[in-house]
Design a protein around this motif. Structure first.
Motif, PDB file in Angstrom:
ATOM      1  N   GLU A  75      -4.727  -0.460  35.182  1.00 10.20           N
ATOM      2  CA  GLU A  75      -3.470   0.991  34.698  1.00 10.20           C
ATOM      3  C   GLU A  75      -2.910  -0.450  35.670  1.00 10.20           C
ATOM      4  O   GLU A  75      -2.634  -1.912  36.256  1.00 10.20           O
ATOM      5  CB  GLU A  75      -3.267   1.457  36.060  1.00 10.20           C
ATOM      6  CG  GLU A  75      -4.414   2.490  35.236  1.00 10.20           C
ATOM      7  CD  GLU A  75      -4.637   4.045  35.389  1.00 10.20           C
ATOM      8  OE1 GLU A  75      -4.459   4.408  37.147  1.00 10.20           O
ATOM      9  OE2 GLU A  75      -5.788   4.768  35.851  1.00 10.20           O
TER      10      GLU A  75
ATOM     11  N   ALA B 159       4.896  13.820  37.685  1.00  6.18           N
ATOM     12  CA  ALA B 159       4.131  13.496  36.624  1.00  6.18           C
ATOM     13  C   ALA B 159       2.642  13.335  36.671  1.00  6.18           C
ATOM     14  O   ALA B 159       2.017  14.436  35.722  1.00  6.18           O
ATOM     15  CB  ALA B 159       3.791  12.255  35.628  1.00  6.18           C
ATOM     16  N   TYR B 160       2.585  13.018  38.231  1.00  5.03           N
ATOM     17  CA  TYR B 160       1.523  13.169  38.512  1.00  5.03           C
ATOM     18  C   TYR B 160       0.755  13.355  39.515  1.00  5.03           C
ATOM     19  O   TYR B 160       0.002  12.723  40.371  1.00  5.03           O
ATOM     20  CB  TYR B 160       0.419  11.473  37.845  1.00  5.03           C
ATOM     21  CG  TYR B 160       1.033  11.457  36.645  1.00  5.03           C
ATOM     22  CD1 TYR B 160      -0.438  12.037  35.420  1.00  5.03           C
ATOM     23  CD2 TYR B 160       1.193   9.800  35.981  1.00  5.03           C
ATOM     24  CE1 TYR B 160      -0.589  10.894  34.224  1.00  5.03           C
ATOM     25  CE2 TYR B 160       1.531   9.735  35.284  1.00  5.03           C
ATOM     26  CZ  TYR B 160       0.925  10.270  33.982  1.00  5.03           C
ATOM     27  OH  TYR B 160       0.853   9.380  32.676  1.00  5.03           O
TER      28      TYR B 160
ATOM     29  N   ASP C  13      -2.625  12.356  41.797  1.00  4.52           N
ATOM     30  CA  ASP C  13      -3.221  11.447  41.791  1.00  4.52           C
ATOM     31  C   ASP C  13      -3.387  10.530  42.395  1.00  4.52           C
ATOM     32  O   ASP C  13      -4.611   9.282  42.254  1.00  4.52           O
ATOM     33  CB  ASP C  13      -2.693  10.856  40.359  1.00  4.52           C
ATOM     34  CG  ASP C  13      -3.441  11.832  39.067  1.00  4.52           C
ATOM     35  OD1 ASP C  13      -4.234  13.162  39.470  1.00  4.52           O
ATOM     36  OD2 ASP C  13      -2.949  12.043  37.776  1.00  4.52           O
ATOM     37  N   ARG C  14      -1.939   9.873  42.964  1.00  2.15           N
ATOM     38  CA  ARG C  14      -2.337   8.239  42.847  1.00  2.15           C
ATOM     39  C   ARG C  14      -1.922   8.158  45.349  1.00  2.15           C
ATOM     40  O   ARG C  14      -2.690   7.754  46.161  1.00  2.15           O
ATOM     41  CB  ARG C  14      -0.796   7.375  42.745  1.00  2.15           C
ATOM     42  CG  ARG C  14      -1.050   6.479  42.860  1.00  2.15           C
ATOM     43  CD  ARG C  14       0.190   5.376  42.491  1.00  2.15           C
ATOM     44  NE  ARG C  14      -0.873   4.402  40.795  1.00  2.15           N
ATOM     45  CZ  ARG C  14      -1.253   4.156  40.860  1.00  2.15           C
ATOM     46  NH1 ARG C  14      -2.173   3.421  41.196  1.00  2.15           N
ATOM     47  NH2 ARG C  14      -1.952   3.687  39.024  1.00  2.15           N
TER      48      ARG C  14
ATOM     49  N   GLU D 249       6.243   9.484  39.071  1.00  2.00           N
ATOM     50  CA  GLU D 249       5.325   9.563  38.959  1.00  2.00           C
ATOM     51  C   GLU D 249       4.608  10.114  39.611  1.00  2.00           C
ATOM     52  O   GLU D 249       3.749  11.558  39.445  1.00  2.00           O
ATOM     53  CB  GLU D 249       4.713   7.768  39.473  1.00  2.00           C
ATOM     54  CG  GLU D 249       2.982   7.806  39.446  1.00  2.00           C
ATOM     55  CD  GLU D 249       2.490   6.948  40.390  1.00  2.00           C
ATOM     56  OE1 GLU D 249       1.066   6.528  39.745  1.00  2.00           O
ATOM     57  OE2 GLU D 249       2.520   7.009  41.714  1.00  2.00           O
ATOM     58  N   GLN D 250       5.218  10.542  40.965  1.00  2.29           N
ATOM     59  CA  GLN D 250       4.623  11.605  41.986  1.00  2.29           C
ATOM     60  C   GLN D 250       4.624  13.728  40.605  1.00  2.29           C
ATOM     61  O   GLN D 250       3.388  13.969  41.041  1.00  2.29           O
ATOM     62  CB  GLN D 250       5.876  12.045  43.239  1.00  2.29           C
ATOM     63  CG  GLN D 250       5.285  11.355  43.675  1.00  2.29           C
ATOM     64  CD  GLN D 250       3.821  11.538  44.406  1.00  2.29           C
ATOM     65  OE1 GLN D 250       2.695  12.261  44.500  1.00  2.29           O
ATOM     66  NE2 GLN D 250       2.987  10.303  44.484  1.00  2.29           N
TER      67      GLN D 250
END
Length: 162
Positions: free
Chosen positions: A12, A156-157, A160-161, A153-154
């Motif tokens: 990724e 959208a996902y 997740d991370r 990103e937070q």
């Protein structure tokens, strides 16, 4: 190593260097196997060597940069070769046992050496890890310095991370 596989079987954009190293080290890369089952050889063929070839061509002035490319890409980037590599080579692989470099101009040369065992899985994995981490570092840096990217990103996902 495609996105249709589990997260541990694909690289990724935001994977840290150690994660890239671990994923490549765990990837299928049997000695002398030049079939499509060799994911590490596939990464070399489909990602690393085309970029390295483009860099060689740009250094030679054969293709230019367009005005939409970011300023950090306007300076020539080196191909994935050692500083002592002959002009025009697109890849340098150091033999893990003796440290000697071999310079390659085409994928077919790499494939032939891998098929007969001149290049070992460890040699191949080492060069792929180094190249992928070099390619991903500017993306990681941009992400780390962009609150907007982190926020997207937070959203959208979520979870997740981080």
């Amino acid at each position: 190593m495609s996105s249709s596989h589990t997260a541990d079987a694909k690289i990724e954009f935001l994977d840290d260097p150690d994660t890239v190293r671990r994923k490549i080290e765990e990837a299928n890369c049997q000695p002398k196997d030049i079939s499509s089952n060799n994911g590490v050889l596939g990464l070399l063929l489909d990602v690393i060597l085309p970029i390295s070839q483009m860099r060689v061509e740009r250094l030679a002035g054969n293709i230019g940069y367009n005005s939409t490319e970011p300023a950090n890409l306007l300076k020539p980037q080196s191909p994935f070769t050692s500083p002592c590599a002959p002009r025009g080579s697109i890849l340098t692989i150091h033999n893990a046992q003796n440290g000697h470099p071999t310079h390659y101009y085409t994928y077919k040369q790499v494939e032939r050496h891998y098929a007969v065992g001149i290049i070992t899985p460890a040699d191949l994995k080492c060069v792929v890890i180094k190249a992928l981490n070099e390619l991903l570092q500017p993306i990681r840096d941009t992400y780390a310095n962009s609150l907007e990217w982190q926020s997207v990103e937070q959203e959208a996902y979520p979870g997740d991370r981080f």
